[in-house]
Design an enzyme around this catalytic site. Structure first.
Site, PDB file in Angstrom:
ATOM      1  N   ASP A 221       5.145   0.266 -14.220  1.00 23.62           N
ATOM      2  CA  ASP A 221       5.626  -0.461 -13.061  1.00 23.62           C
ATOM      3  C   ASP A 221       6.357  -1.816 -13.414  1.00 23.62           C
ATOM      4  O   ASP A 221       7.444  -2.068 -12.953  1.00 23.62           O
ATOM      5  CB  ASP A 221       4.581  -0.668 -12.034  1.00 23.62           C
ATOM      6  CG  ASP A 221       4.027   0.673 -11.680  1.00 23.62           C
ATOM      7  OD1 ASP A 221       4.507   1.794 -11.620  1.00 23.62           O
ATOM      8  OD2 ASP A 221       2.793   0.478 -11.127  1.00 23.62           O
TER       9      ASP A 221
ATOM     10  N   SER B  18       4.729  -0.158  -5.979  1.00 27.53           N
ATOM     11  CA  SER B  18       4.574  -1.284  -7.138  1.00 27.53           C
ATOM     12  C   SER B  18       4.947  -2.845  -6.314  1.00 27.53           C
ATOM     13  O   SER B  18       5.439  -3.695  -7.078  1.00 27.53           O
ATOM     14  CB  SER B  18       5.570  -1.041  -8.104  1.00 27.53           C
ATOM     15  OG  SER B  18       5.110   0.095  -8.887  1.00 27.53           O
ATOM     16  N   SER B  19       4.219  -2.969  -5.412  1.00 24.31           N
ATOM     17  CA  SER B  19       4.318  -4.326  -5.057  1.00 24.31           C
ATOM     18  C   SER B  19       3.618  -5.375  -5.643  1.00 24.31           C
ATOM     19  O   SER B  19       4.153  -6.548  -6.218  1.00 24.31           O
ATOM     20  CB  SER B  19       3.855  -4.450  -3.354  1.00 24.31           C
ATOM     21  OG  SER B  19       2.611  -3.864  -3.192  1.00 24.31           O
TER      22      SER B  19
ATOM     23  N   GLY C   6       0.966  -1.157   0.190  1.00 24.66           N
ATOM     24  CA  GLY C   6       0.032  -0.073   0.178  1.00 24.66           C
ATOM     25  C   GLY C   6       0.730   1.266  -0.054  1.00 24.66           C
ATOM     26  O   GLY C   6       0.392   2.331   0.214  1.00 24.66           O
TER      27      GLY C   6
HETATM   28  C1  GAF Z   1       0.222   3.338 -10.921  1.00 28.33           C
HETATM   29  C2  GAF Z   1       0.079   2.644 -12.131  1.00 28.33           C
HETATM   30  F1  GAF Z   1       0.323   1.179 -11.966  1.00 28.33           F
HETATM   31  C3  GAF Z   1       0.996   2.958 -13.396  1.00 28.33           C
HETATM   32  O1  GAF Z   1       0.666   2.298 -14.437  1.00 28.33           O
HETATM   33  C4  GAF Z   1       1.109   4.584 -13.523  1.00 28.33           C
HETATM   34  O2  GAF Z   1      -0.274   4.912 -14.158  1.00 28.33           O
HETATM   35  C5  GAF Z   1       1.251   5.173 -12.032  1.00 28.33           C
HETATM   36  O3  GAF Z   1       0.090   4.592 -11.212  1.00 28.33           O
HETATM   37  C6  GAF Z   1       0.843   6.786 -12.099  1.00 28.33           C
HETATM   38  O4  GAF Z   1       1.792   7.133 -12.893  1.00 28.33           O
HETATM   39  O5  GAF Z   1       1.387   2.866 -10.090  1.00 28.33           O
END
Ligand code: GAF
Length: 384
Positions: free
Chosen positions: A174, A128-129, A124
């Site tokens: 990500d 990007s987990s 959370g």
């Molecule tokens: C999240 C999404 F997974 C990404 O793809 C990107 O859009 C980001 O939000 C915002 O930049 O991490």
């Protein structure tokens, strides 16, 4: 940094018995510049973190995918590779199961496998987990199957798992950062052509530091606001007669949008795309002003995310304000928004006072104390 292989191997042994065939790691990411630009076919400049997700994995002789995670003690999953379909697996296991499904849809044959998973990415925190979980699964399953798939294709497969199987409408940033990042570099990705290049990024060499501040306000991309922003961007592009907001080059074009909200959304995307290229220009300039200028751009991006795109949250605004007041070169929220982390760029000798000021601002408001994390541009996913 990154969970110890010994611990995940022990988890594997205790849950499945026997010895894993290998341990794989996929990092989380922070993003230097370019937020909500990826699904608008624009530019992003993320970097892989030292923190990530590890998986100890072994082939099975049957067609089952069996998963367990140190972070989900009660949540083991056991699914048949033959019955996978969107909606059939829910919760955290939808991400790894979705990868197996997306690989099959792409035509790759996989054996059954057992995966034990461990993570040192705070959940959370907007680091990007989920993408790291997809990418570590993709790498482990394909290597167990003896497949060598190009990393750009693997990133697209991992994204498909997230979009179509887990039902999260994210872009490609990500997964690309996790699979293509390089130590000491940020990844410049053109989300229209998917061309990428490595941009040297070593703040420590210039006496600067990156501070990652987990505001502990948890974010959730499946909640509606992310999808709503995406829909607004698509609507703005349609009204302007362009395939995506990436095609905008002139802020004057925005005047053709009569709806003030859509105009603000489009202005954020246009200006953030520009900021990505400006940051790359400074990073490659060898100028003494590079880090102060990058700091200025970070703060400008935060204001754009706060006021034009409206995805910031109170803890992020307070962290940015406190960091700047304590002498940070710049700071901004990162990721999708509505919770997660702030990235601050500070001079090495100001790092302690910035940390203290942010912690003080949270204490004053009686908020849960923020967590400070190292943010070193690190290598991409790999077999350990
Ligand atoms: C999240 C999404 F997974 C990404 O793809 C990107 O859009 C980001 O939000 C915002 O930049 O991490």
């Amino acid at each position: 940094m990154s969970p110890a292989p010994a611990a995940v191997l022990e988890l594997f042994r205790s849950r499945f018995g026997g010895v894993a065939d290998g341990v794989w790691l996929a990092p989380g990411r922070a993003n230097l510049m370019g937020e909500h630009t990826d699904y608008n076919e624009g530019y992003v400049l993320p970097f892989a973190l030292g923190q990530g997700i590890v998986a100890a994995a072994a082939r099975r002789t049957d067609r089952r995918l069996v998963l367990c995670s140190a972070q989900e003690p009660g949540g083991a999953a056991d699914v048949s590779l033959d019955g996978l379909a969107p909606g059939r697996v829910t919760g955290w296991a939808a991400y790894p199961a979705g990868v197996a499904w997306a690989l099959a849809v792409a035509g790759y044959e996989l054996p059954g496998a057992c995966l034990a998973i461990d993570s040192d990415l705070p959940a959370g925190a907007g680091l990007s987990s989920s993408a790291a979980l997809e990418c570590v699964t993709a790498l482990a399953l394909t290597e167990l199957a003896g497949l060598d798939i190009d990393r750009r294709e693997l990133a697209a497969i991992a994204r498909r798992a997230e979009n179509d199987f887990a039902g999260v409408p994210s872009g490609i940033m990500d997964q690309s950062a996790s699979l293509l990042g390089r130590r000491g570099h940020a990844l410049l990705l053109d989300c229209r052509s998917l061309d990428s290049s490595q941009v040297p990024f070593d703040p420590a060499a210039s006496g600067a530091r990156l501070l990652l501040i987990n505001t502990r306000a948890s974010h959730e991309l499946t909640a509606g606001e992310y999808g709503r922003r995406r829909a607004e961007c698509e609507q703005a592009a349609r009204l302007l007669g362009v395939p995506s907001l990436r095609y905008l080059t002139d802020t004057g074009d925005l005047d053709r949008l009569t709806d003030a909200v859509l105009r603000r959304r489009a202005r954020h995307v246009l200006t953030d795309d520009r900021r990505v290229l400006e940051v790359v220009g400074w990073l490659t300039s060898a100028s003494r002003d590079a880090y102060p200028e990058i700091g200025r751009l970070l703060t400008e991006a935060h204001l754009s995310l706060r006021d034009d795109f409206e995805v910031s949250w109170p803890e992020a605004d307070a962290a940015v304000d406190a960091a700047l007041a304590a002498g940070a070169l710049g700071a901004r929220m990162i990721g999708g928004g509505f919770g997660g982390s702030v990235l601050a760029l500070v001079r090495e000798d100001a790092a302690d006072q910035v940390r203290a000021a942010v912690a003080g601002a949270f204490a004053e408001r009686a908020w849960t104390a923020p967590e400070f994390l190292a943010a070193a541009p690190s290598d991409s996913a790999r077999h350990l």
